[in-house]
Design an enzyme around this catalytic site. Structure first.
Site, PDB file in Angstrom:
ATOM      1  CE  LYS A   1      -4.832  -0.871   1.723  1.00 28.14           C
ATOM      2  NZ  LYS A   1      -5.073  -0.896   2.623  1.00 28.14           N
TER       3      LYS A   1
ATOM      4  CG  ASP B   1     -10.594   0.495   6.079  1.00 30.73           C
ATOM      5  OD1 ASP B   1      -9.301  -0.314   6.496  1.00 30.73           O
ATOM      6  OD2 ASP B   1     -11.770  -0.117   5.815  1.00 30.73           O
TER       7      ASP B   1
END
Length: 209
Positions: A19, A75
């Site tokens: 990420k 998220d």
């Protein structure tokens, strides 16, 4: 009017190296220096929210407060139509880990297998439609916040294919393609992903003009 990020250091509220790479690449053209919560040794807050937005905000505020810098949290998760939107906000939880193992302890192959097993229980004609969701939350040390949401639709494919992604990428075939996210060149994936969709909205508001 939405608060704007300064051309400054930004904490990426993650311990996931994949990420961090994607987010850093997306923000690089705008002069933002990214450092991860993991690199700063910040603890991972307990994600007690029931939506992607709630969990993203929990992570962003925790990192902003601990580092005294603006923080960006992502998220994201996979939702499968035939499973009523599961695993959804619990996407990472399906890749179980021991408390002491950290992000590297997650077993994503097992998580992908859980989805496949539940789909197989519904028979060979089961609807394999699914989508990735991404919620980006920016929080400042003084408590201000803003949220951006993105989505990409596709099909759940089995067996997993490809080595260039992370998480559920090896089983996700985006609409209009025949290869999984994990088989795509990272730059090509970034251009069409749920994260890219959310980032396009962030960039339009944060860096336009």
């Amino acid at each position: 009017m939405t608060r704007k990020l300064d051309k400054t250091r930004l904490v990426i509220a993650t311990h996931n190296a994949g990420k961090l790479r994607e987010i850093s690449a997306l923000l690089a053209p705008y002069g933002i220096e990214c450092v991860s919560a993991g690199d700063l040794g910040l603890p991972e807050p307990e994600e007690t929210g029931t939506t992607f937005a709630e969990n993203a905000l929990i992570k962003a505020h925790a990192a902003a407060s601990a580092a005294n810098l603006p923080a960006l949290a992502d998220d994201s998760g996979l939702s499968v139509v035939a499973l009523g939107g599961r695993p959804g906000v619990y996407t990472a939880d399906w890749a179980e880990r021991q408390w002491f193992e950290g992000e590297k302890g997650r077993d994503w192959y097992m998580a992908m297998g859980k989805v496949e097993g539940l789909l197989c229980e519904q028979g060979p004609e089961v609807d394999r439609s699914c989508w990735f969701s991404c919620t980006l939350a920016i929080a400042w040390p003084d408590g201000e916040e803003v949220v951006y949401e993105g989505r990409v639709d596709g099909t759940f494919s089995w067996p997993p294919r490809g080595t260039m992604g992370f998480g559920y990428d090896p089983v996700f075939v985006p609409h209009g393609r025949e290869v999984t996210f994990a088989e795509l060149d990272p730059a090509e994936k970034q251009a069409m992903s749920h994260r890219a969709d959310a980032f396009a909205k962030l960039v339009a508001e944060q860096f336009a003009g």
